[in-house]
Design an enzyme around this catalytic site. Structure first.
Site, PDB file in Angstrom:
ATOM      1  N   TYR A 141       0.820  -1.216   0.000  1.00 42.99           N
ATOM      2  CA  TYR A 141       0.000   0.000   0.000  1.00 42.99           C
ATOM      3  C   TYR A 141       0.853   1.264   0.000  1.00 42.99           C
ATOM      4  CZ  TYR A 141      -4.095  -2.890   1.122  1.00 42.99           C
ATOM      5  OH  TYR A 141      -5.096  -3.822   1.100  1.00 42.99           O
ATOM      6  N   LYS A 186       3.073 -15.464   2.190  1.00 38.95           N
ATOM      7  CA  LYS A 186       2.954 -16.171   0.915  1.00 38.95           C
ATOM      8  C   LYS A 186       4.379 -16.514   0.494  1.00 38.95           C
ATOM      9  CE  LYS A 186       0.540 -17.471  -2.736  1.00 38.95           C
ATOM     10  NZ  LYS A 186      -0.313 -18.669  -2.701  1.00 38.95           N
ATOM     11  N   ASP A 219      -3.400 -18.272   1.551  1.00 39.25           N
ATOM     12  CA  ASP A 219      -4.557 -18.964   0.947  1.00 39.25           C
ATOM     13  C   ASP A 219      -5.118 -20.014   1.907  1.00 39.25           C
ATOM     14  OD1 ASP A 219      -1.980 -19.708   0.332  1.00 39.25           O
ATOM     15  OD2 ASP A 219      -2.354 -20.115  -1.784  1.00 39.25           O
ATOM     16  N   ASP A 243      -5.577  -6.762   5.755  1.00 42.91           N
ATOM     17  CA  ASP A 243      -6.755  -5.996   5.327  1.00 42.91           C
ATOM     18  C   ASP A 243      -7.836  -6.953   4.827  1.00 42.91           C
ATOM     19  OD1 ASP A 243      -8.347  -3.904   4.611  1.00 42.91           O
ATOM     20  OD2 ASP A 243      -7.146  -3.243   2.902  1.00 42.91           O
ATOM     21  N   ASP A 247     -11.548  -8.484   6.825  1.00 41.40           N
ATOM     22  CA  ASP A 247     -12.893  -8.330   6.247  1.00 41.40           C
ATOM     23  C   ASP A 247     -13.550  -9.702   6.140  1.00 41.40           C
ATOM     24  OD1 ASP A 247     -12.711  -5.572   5.974  1.00 41.40           O
ATOM     25  OD2 ASP A 247     -13.643  -5.601   3.992  1.00 41.40           O
TER      26      ASP A 247
END
Ligand code: NAD
Length: 359
Positions: A141, A186, A219, A243, A247
């Site tokens: 970001y 990851k 994942d 983030d 959610d």
């Protein structure tokens, strides 16, 4: 105690939920005998309307001079022009960077009175209480962005120091909980993740040998959060994964509207905000769920002011209000009566002041 708090109501439903959170803070101050000096400032879209900048100088100054900052939400369709070079989100990202609040703590709980609002089966979410720790001031970001008509890039950078300080935050938190930490990355694909995994492992071996550290690919973590959410206690991860996963985890609680967050750095100053956005679809209707904002006040009382009893007073009151069946439309079933943002705020205050445990 005395504390100075800056309120940044922001856009959309931000002002509605912040208003209720402010009233809860005032009630706590009166009931427990504290002095909270509060002042308001612009951030996000409303700040752009006011002076053209999403993070005005006065806002930045007030926040820097405060013990804590409470934010509503920012953004909305009015400022959503994809070609715009100035955007409301820049205000929020800039504020996080300015305050150097690198650790974003997002507690995800399954509230029994809200089991009906979750798409997951009650037996699957029973007892879920996860502390998600998201790195907040680095990663993709904040990396450099490039764009031509047919190519775009977003740079993702993490340094060892940045990883170590967020991992330390998570490990310290884990010491006060079950001691189980899942670090999500990851590492099979991304170089930043390989540095992440190596750094987190080394820190754990060096300074936290008694904790149980586990690595999980993002994942797999996304799947396990839904299949077996009670598996997690402390989950630490980088900015973008955090983030998205929080959610996703909001479905456990039943609504984005009930999730709080605390953004912390070195020292006690913190930035507190509900996890949800400005919800333009319901803005101005007086039906937004203020629980995320109110529980953010509880986090402020705990993490910035070390007022544990007061924090628990707010959290206990919130659960009582849920138990009483006072639901805003986002968590109400057709058979429930629906209440307004303001009614929830009033009920929380009434529950705080009526609880004999605090006398
Ligand atoms: P959102 O969180 O605003 O809304 C998603 C859905 O959840 C909507 O249906 C909304 O009505 C509902 N919802 C959210 N909060 C609620 C609450 N308190 N009570 C009841 N229902 C609630 O996300 P979005 O629609 O993707 O984004 C809307 C705007 O908010 C965008 O401009 C986005 O950039 C911005 N945003 C801001 C923040 C922030 O300020 N931290 C975070 C996320 C999104």
């Amino acid at each position: 105690m005395k504390a100075t708090i800056t309120l940044l109501p922001g856009d959309g439903i931000g002002p509605e939920v912040t208003h209720e959170a402010k009233r809860v803070l005032l009630a706590i101050a009166e009931f427990f005998g504290h002095q909270f000096e509060m002042r308001e400032a612009y951030l996000g879209g409303c700040a752009m309307d006011y002076c053209g900048e999403p993070l005005p100088e006065r806002t930045a100054q007030l926040c820097l001079e405060s013990d804590a900052v409470l934010l509503g939400a920012i953004g909305g369709p009015k400022w959503d022009n994809p070609k715009a070079t100035v955007r409301p989100e820049q205000g929020l990202l800039g504020l996080r960077k300015l305050l150097d609040v690198y650790a974003n703590l997002r507690p995800v709980r399954a509230f029994e009175p809200l089991f009906h609002a979750s798409p997951l089966k009650p037996e699957r979410i029973q007892g879920v209480d996860i502390a998600v720790v998201r790195e907040l001031t680095s990663g993709i970001y904040f990396g450099q962005k490039t764009r031509t008509s047919d190519t775009a890039t977003d740079e993702c950078i993490y340094t060892k120091d940045e990883i170590e300080r967020i991992a330390r935050f998570a490990f310290e938190l884990a010491r006060t909980r079950t001691g189980h930490v899942v670090s999500v990355d990851k590492a099979n694909v991304l170089e930043t993740s390989r540095l992440w995994r190596e750094t987190v492992t080394q820190l754990a071996e060096r300074e936290y040998p008694t904790l149980h550290l586990e690595h999980m690919l993002v994942d797999a973590a996304a799947m396990k959060l839904i299949q077996q959410p009670s598996y997690f206690d402390v989950l630490v991860t980088e900015n973008m994964f955090g983030d998205i996963l929080t959610d996703e985890a909001s479905v456990i609680s039943g609504s984005l509207g009930v999730l709080p967050s605390a953004s912390l750095g070195e020292g006690h100053r913190g930035l507190y905000e509900p996890v949800h956005g400005s919800a333009p679809d319901i803005a101005g209707l007086g039906i937004a769920n203020p629980i995320g904002a109110i529980l953010s006040v509880a986090l402020m009382l705990r993490h910035s002011f070390a007022l544990e009893t007061e924090a628990q007073a707010v959290e206990t009151a919130v659960v009582e209000v849920m138990r009483a069946g006072m639901f805003t439309p986002d968590v109400a079933l057709p058979e429930h009566g629906q209440v307004t943002t303001r009614q929830v705020g009033e009920a929380v205050i009434a529950a705080i002041t009526a609880n004999e445990a605090w006398y």
